[in-house]
Design a protein around this motif. Structure first.
Motif, PDB file in Angstrom:
ATOM      1  N   VAL A  13       5.826  -1.642  -5.084  1.00  0.00           N
ATOM      2  CA  VAL A  13       6.395  -0.326  -5.381  1.00  0.00           C
ATOM      3  C   VAL A  13       6.262   0.619  -4.199  1.00  0.00           C
ATOM      4  CG1 VAL A  13       6.198   1.731  -6.855  1.00  0.00           C
ATOM      5  CG2 VAL A  13       6.009  -0.559  -7.859  1.00  0.00           C
ATOM      6  N   PHE A  14       5.110   0.581  -3.514  1.00  0.00           N
ATOM      7  CA  PHE A  14       4.782   1.594  -2.509  1.00  0.00           C
ATOM      8  C   PHE A  14       4.918   1.071  -1.083  1.00  0.00           C
ATOM      9  CE2 PHE A  14       2.412   2.509  -6.369  1.00  0.00           C
ATOM     10  CZ  PHE A  14       2.788   3.822  -6.606  1.00  0.00           C
ATOM     11  N   ALA A  15       5.360   1.971  -0.212  1.00  0.00           N
ATOM     12  CA  ALA A  15       5.404   1.659   1.210  1.00  0.00           C
ATOM     13  C   ALA A  15       3.995   1.710   1.794  1.00  0.00           C
ATOM     14  CB  ALA A  15       6.304   2.662   1.927  1.00  0.00           C
ATOM     15  N   ASP A  16       3.763   0.971   2.866  1.00  0.00           N
ATOM     16  CA  ASP A  16       2.477   1.038   3.556  1.00  0.00           C
ATOM     17  C   ASP A  16       2.270   2.449   4.109  1.00  0.00           C
ATOM     18  OD1 ASP A  16       1.966  -1.604   3.053  1.00  0.00           O
ATOM     19  OD2 ASP A  16       2.628  -2.311   5.016  1.00  0.00           O
ATOM     20  N   GLY A  17       1.007   2.877   4.167  1.00  0.00           N
ATOM     21  CA  GLY A  17       0.712   4.194   4.691  1.00  0.00           C
ATOM     22  C   GLY A  17      -0.735   4.567   4.443  1.00  0.00           C
ATOM     23  N   GLN A  18      -1.086   5.767   4.838  1.00  0.00           N
ATOM     24  CA  GLN A  18      -2.472   6.226   4.734  1.00  0.00           C
ATOM     25  C   GLN A  18      -2.999   6.213   3.307  1.00  0.00           C
ATOM     26  OE1 GLN A  18      -3.084  10.046   6.602  1.00  0.00           O
ATOM     27  NE2 GLN A  18      -5.096  10.332   5.697  1.00  0.00           N
ATOM     28  N   SER A  19      -2.152   6.529   2.333  1.00  0.00           N
ATOM     29  CA  SER A  19      -2.595   6.637   0.940  1.00  0.00           C
ATOM     30  C   SER A  19      -2.480   5.327   0.172  1.00  0.00           C
ATOM     31  CB  SER A  19      -1.792   7.719   0.215  1.00  0.00           C
ATOM     32  OG  SER A  19      -1.976   8.976   0.824  1.00  0.00           O
ATOM     33  N   THR A  20      -1.956   4.284   0.816  1.00  0.00           N
ATOM     34  CA  THR A  20      -1.771   3.005   0.135  1.00  0.00           C
ATOM     35  C   THR A  20      -2.537   1.912   0.880  1.00  0.00           C
ATOM     36  OG1 THR A  20       0.346   2.791   1.317  1.00  0.00           O
ATOM     37  CG2 THR A  20       0.414   3.636  -0.939  1.00  0.00           C
ATOM     38  N   SER A  21      -1.871   1.201   1.778  1.00  0.00           N
ATOM     39  CA  SER A  21      -2.541   0.134   2.522  1.00  0.00           C
ATOM     40  C   SER A  21      -3.677   0.683   3.372  1.00  0.00           C
ATOM     41  CB  SER A  21      -1.532  -0.603   3.409  1.00  0.00           C
ATOM     42  OG  SER A  21      -0.843   0.305   4.256  1.00  0.00           O
ATOM     43  N   GLY A  22      -3.500   1.880   3.922  1.00  0.00           N
ATOM     44  CA  GLY A  22      -4.549   2.480   4.733  1.00  0.00           C
ATOM     45  C   GLY A  22      -5.798   2.782   3.931  1.00  0.00           C
TER      46      GLY A  22
END
Length: 301
Positions: A177-186
């Motif tokens: 659902v979510f793109a990689d980024g500071q609040s997800t994969s980061g």
């Protein structure tokens, strides 16, 4: 003639009333931080913003029981009001503001559950000048709301599923659902560093928001997607290795129950603003625009 907001599709707030709601919020918010009084903030806040502010004021009051009379007042200016037409309650609108704190845009979501209740700020998101989405409007210039519950037509994911999808992703790392980024994969990468260290190990539990006051709200964007504001809950238990003892900072101690002899469990709440693409977008992944998180409780063991 009386217009019934529970039955008619009408603007959520009168254009003259919206500035008054923002002014009431700002005046009361500043007074709450000068007096360090959570009860004052509760008069103008609800949902995740209230939970974060209440805990912050409680912690600051513990170290400054006489208040903070030199608190630098928050000033909001250059305001654009995004007012949707809605049927029924609750209703909401968004105030996109400049602040005297930084060069970003501060977006406040105001909600209320009935005509006789005051407007309260439920969400605050801080976005860069170029991060604020271009919002769609109808032929009369009103913002277009996204249905909070149930399928949202032509969106990549349902707004009322975002909290569960997000917290499940943080727990498992699974999902698209979510793109990689500071609040997800980061965030998952950061957590991995603290799962087990020579001094302590950490457990994380993430859970979706379920209370009505934490319900998501959203507005359509001109590209066919939406900006959605939603809440999530997070717990973190840090257990010390033999020979070490927790040493939480003063703000955490002010919120703590029990005695931190071996472990500390922190309860956090997060309020997030995300861009949800249209279902037929080239890249249908949800992108985080902003995520604000605050500790609301602590328990020592």
């Amino acid at each position: 003639m009386t217009v019934h907001g529970e039955r008619e599709n009408i603007p959520s707030v009168d254009k003259a009333e919206a500035p008054k709601a923002l002014e009431r919020f700002t005046d009361t918010y500043n007074k709450a931080y000068r007096e360090l009084d959570p009860a004052l903030a509760s008069q103008v806040e609800t949902g995740p913003l209230k939970a974060i502010t209440t805990a912050d004021l409680k912690a600051q009051h513990a170290s400054s029981p006489d208040g903070n009379p030199k608190y630098p007042s928050l000033e909001l200016s250059d305001v654009t009001y995004h007012i949707p037409k809605q049927v029924g309650w609750p209703k909401f609108f968004v105030a996109d503001t400049d602040s005297n704190r930084d060069d970003n845009r501060w977006l406040f979501v105001f909600t209320r559950d009935g005509a006789d209740e005051p407007w309260k700020a439920a969400y605050l998101s801080i976005l860069g000048q170029d991060e604020v989405p271009d919002l769609a409007t109808d032929k009369d210039g009103w913002a277009k709301p996204v249905r909070a519950a149930g399928p949202a037509p032509k969106l990549a994911t349902r707004p009322d599923k975002l909290s569960a999808e997000y917290t499940d992703y943080l727990m498992t790392g699974k999902g698209s659902v979510f793109a990689d980024g500071q609040s997800t994969s980061g965030l998952r990468d950061t957590r991995k560093k603290y799962l087990r260290t020579p001094k302590f190990w950490t457990e994380y539990i993430d859970s979706p928001a379920q209370d009505a006051q934490d319900a998501p709200v959203g507005l359509r964007t001109s590209d066919g997607g939406a900006i959605v504001f939603f809440t999530s809950h997070h717990r973190q238990k840090q257990t010390m290795a033999k020979g070490f003892r927790p040493n939480p900072d003063p703000q955490i101690k002010a919120l703590m129950t029990g005695e931190a002899k071996k472990a500390v469990t922190l309860t956090r709440i997060a309020e997030s603003a995300v861009r949800v693409p249209a279902k037929d977008a080239a890249d249908p992944k949800v992108v985080f625009l902003n995520r604000l998180e605050g500790v609301t409780a602590a328990k020592g063991e």
